[in-house]
Motif scaffolding. Structure first.
Motif, PDB file in Angstrom:
ATOM      1  N   ARG A  17       0.908  -1.307   0.163  1.00  0.00           N
ATOM      2  CA  ARG A  17      -0.143   0.052   0.052  1.00  0.00           C
ATOM      3  C   ARG A  17       0.973   1.389  -0.079  1.00  0.00           C
ATOM      4  NH1 ARG A  17      -5.006  -1.616   4.305  1.00  0.00           N
ATOM      5  NH2 ARG A  17      -6.133  -3.206   2.724  1.00  0.00           N
ATOM      6  N   LEU A  20       2.411   1.689  -3.440  1.00  0.00           N
ATOM      7  CA  LEU A  20       1.326   2.287  -4.404  1.00  0.00           C
ATOM      8  C   LEU A  20       1.103   3.733  -4.383  1.00  0.00           C
ATOM      9  CD1 LEU A  20      -1.034  -0.963  -4.291  1.00  0.00           C
ATOM     10  CD2 LEU A  20       0.388  -0.115  -6.240  1.00  0.00           C
ATOM     11  N   GLU A  23       4.154   5.547  -5.578  1.00  0.00           N
ATOM     12  CA  GLU A  23       4.348   5.352  -7.149  1.00  0.00           C
ATOM     13  C   GLU A  23       3.445   5.484  -8.032  1.00  0.00           C
ATOM     14  OE1 GLU A  23       7.418   5.355  -7.870  1.00  0.00           O
ATOM     15  OE2 GLU A  23       8.382   5.167  -5.937  1.00  0.00           O
ATOM     16  N   LEU A  24       2.166   5.182  -7.666  1.00  0.00           N
ATOM     17  CA  LEU A  24       1.067   4.984  -8.659  1.00  0.00           C
ATOM     18  C   LEU A  24       0.488   6.637  -8.958  1.00  0.00           C
ATOM     19  CD1 LEU A  24      -1.120   3.477 -10.343  1.00  0.00           C
ATOM     20  CD2 LEU A  24      -2.363   3.014  -8.429  1.00  0.00           C
ATOM     21  N   ARG A  29      -3.529   5.877 -12.935  1.00  0.00           N
ATOM     22  CA  ARG A  29      -4.557   5.320 -12.589  1.00  0.00           C
ATOM     23  C   ARG A  29      -5.617   5.698 -13.504  1.00  0.00           C
ATOM     24  NH1 ARG A  29      -4.262   7.717  -8.001  1.00  0.00           N
ATOM     25  NH2 ARG A  29      -3.720   5.916  -6.720  1.00  0.00           N
ATOM     26  N   TRP A  48       4.004   1.645 -15.825  1.00  0.00           N
ATOM     27  CA  TRP A  48       3.806   1.006 -14.579  1.00  0.00           C
ATOM     28  C   TRP A  48       4.929  -0.379 -14.338  1.00  0.00           C
ATOM     29  CZ3 TRP A  48       2.969   1.863 -10.004  1.00  0.00           C
ATOM     30  CH2 TRP A  48       2.513   0.896  -9.328  1.00  0.00           C
ATOM     31  N   GLU A  82      -4.238  -5.667  -3.953  1.00  0.00           N
ATOM     32  CA  GLU A  82      -4.061  -4.006  -3.748  1.00  0.00           C
ATOM     33  C   GLU A  82      -3.814  -3.261  -4.948  1.00  0.00           C
ATOM     34  OE1 GLU A  82      -4.282  -2.549  -0.782  1.00  0.00           O
ATOM     35  OE2 GLU A  82      -4.796  -4.562   0.283  1.00  0.00           O
ATOM     36  N   CYS A  83      -3.122  -4.088  -5.774  1.00  0.00           N
ATOM     37  CA  CYS A  83      -2.844  -3.216  -7.319  1.00  0.00           C
ATOM     38  C   CYS A  83      -4.120  -2.876  -7.940  1.00  0.00           C
ATOM     39  CB  CYS A  83      -1.979  -3.900  -7.782  1.00  0.00           C
ATOM     40  SG  CYS A  83      -0.314  -3.855  -7.700  1.00  0.00           S
ATOM     41  N   ALA A  86      -6.286  -0.106  -5.893  1.00  0.00           N
ATOM     42  CA  ALA A  86      -5.744   0.976  -6.194  1.00  0.00           C
ATOM     43  C   ALA A  86      -6.008   1.662  -7.521  1.00  0.00           C
ATOM     44  CB  ALA A  86      -4.273   1.027  -5.629  1.00  0.00           C
ATOM     45  N   ALA A  88      -4.234   0.196 -10.106  1.00  0.00           N
ATOM     46  CA  ALA A  88      -3.055   0.423 -11.109  1.00  0.00           C
ATOM     47  C   ALA A  88      -3.185  -0.178 -12.386  1.00  0.00           C
ATOM     48  CB  ALA A  88      -1.949  -0.566 -10.130  1.00  0.00           C
TER      49      ALA A  88
END
Length: 384
Positions: A17, A20, A23-24, A29, A48, A82-83, A86, A88
């Motif tokens: 988390r 992300l 870096e995201l 997104r 990515w 999680e990706c 979020a 990603a």
């Protein structure tokens, strides 16, 4: 499999988390959220992938000695979940999930040293040359021919529905190298550089308006014999191995949840789920995704990094394809009359739902049609 997270697994989730969050970027997104095609465009997925590569997290299914993460089943599940939640981007899988495992299993030391690092870094962008105009579900009838001439093969024929061939610089392809009584025995597995003279890529526009797929033509294309993976005539075995990775090593449930979240965000202003019928459908689909997630976890829990999922991959592919279509159809249903509008909705995100629904019609065809998956399940699992 114990689904209660240990302290170490909770710490790993916190690490993912935090990564992300750092870096995201909003642009990445948004790029994933606005994608109605099978995969986001290379400027999104590639950016990515480079970020994950720098972290050492780009190939969770590979053995550690070749750049894998060494994660166990729960850690990989945590990461994928999680990706997806979020937002990603999906990492373009043709190199990582398809070409890579075949090279690892059948490639020479030189082929591994040449291609694997470039797959991980994203320097090489791969596409898959399997289907042909006369060879789709009946892939063994493929006619693209490779004739040995000294240290090269001369390739003639065509491939169709080739996803992202217009972006790719490298293709793995099944080609016919011999006419044999059993058609599968005359097929070999070649790697082609797409800038080789004699290769032409023609676009095919999908019903959703996207340019995801292409037809690729080969006219006297010279391919080094050193680019053949495995023995001549071994291509059918390699193709079956690859297709099990294609169908069974992705964690689809997390992406299905992400699609549900996009649906809810896109239709929030009109509050369609105040309608009892739609609210019930939303709950039913959410339960189906929960059930499918458990099936994925059961399968994942039996696999070591780099291991082949086997015929159960057909069960996963079949169910994921149908759920993808169900979620996309629910999106159009939630839009109601607004679904008749191609674009220009109050929320631009809603513009994605109709093309996504149209493109999802192909989900039960690509990667092996549902009828093919049912046959594999009946034969390999049901013993029929």
């Amino acid at each position: 499999m114990d689904l209660l997270l240990t302290e170490a697994q909770q710490a790993f989730r916190a690490e993912v988390r935090a990564f992300l969050a750092a870096e995201l970027t909003p642009a990445l997104r948004e790029g994933q959220q606005r994608s109605a095609g099978v995969y986001p465009e290379p400027e999104i997925s590639g950016a990515w992938q480079r970020t994950l590569h720098c972290k050492g997290w780009v190939a969770p299914t590979w053995p550690v000695e070749h750049g894998g993460t060494g994660w166990n089943a729960i850690e990989r599940f945590i990461f994928e979940c999680e990706c997806a939640l979020a937002g990603a981007p999906i990492v373009y899988p043709i190199g990582i999930r398809l070409a890579g495992p075949v090279i690892l299993a059948y490639g020479t030391a030189e082929q591994k040293a040449t291609w694997l690092p470039r797959i991980l870094s994203g320097e090489d962008y791969w596409c898959q040359g399997f289907s042909e105009p006369g060879a789709g579900s009946d892939l063994a009838s493929l006619a693209t021919r490779a004739v040995r001439e000294g240290d090269d093969y001369i390739v003639n024929g065509s491939k169709i529905w080739t996803t992202h061939a217009h972006h790719a610089n490298r293709m793995f392809a099944l080609v016919r190298t011999a006419d044999t009584p059993k058609r599968q025995d005359g097929i070999s597995f070649l790697v082609l550089d797409l800038d080789t003279p004699g290769i032409e890529v023609r676009p095919i526009r999908s019903i959703g308006g996207d340019h995801d797929v292409n037809q690729v033509f080969f006219t006297d294309v010279r391919v080094p014999a050193a680019h053949r993976i495995g023995a001549e005539g071994q291509g059918w075995e390699q193709a079956k191995y690859l297709l099990e990775f294609e169908r069974g090593t992705g964690l689809f449930s997390s992406r299905l949840r992400s699609s549900m979240k996009r649906l809810e965000d896109a239709t929030a202003a009109s509050r369609p789920f105040a309608d009892p019928h739609l609210a019930r459908r939303l709950a039913e689909v959410a339960i189906e995704i929960d059930t499918f997630e458990m099936l994925e976890l059961m399968t994942l829990g039996t696999l070591a990094p780099g291991a082949n999922p086997g015929p159960v991959s057909s069960v996963l592919k079949l169910r994921a394809s149908r759920l993808k279509q169900t979620v996309s159809a629910l999106g159009v249903e939630a839009l109601g009359a607004e679904a008749l509008r191609w674009e220009g909705h109050a929320d631009p995100l809603a513009d994605v739902l109709v093309p996504d629904h149209l493109n999802a019609r192909a989900a039960t065809i690509f990667g092996g049609a549902s009828e093919i998956q049912l046959g594999i399940i009946a034969k390999s699992i049901g013993g029929l």
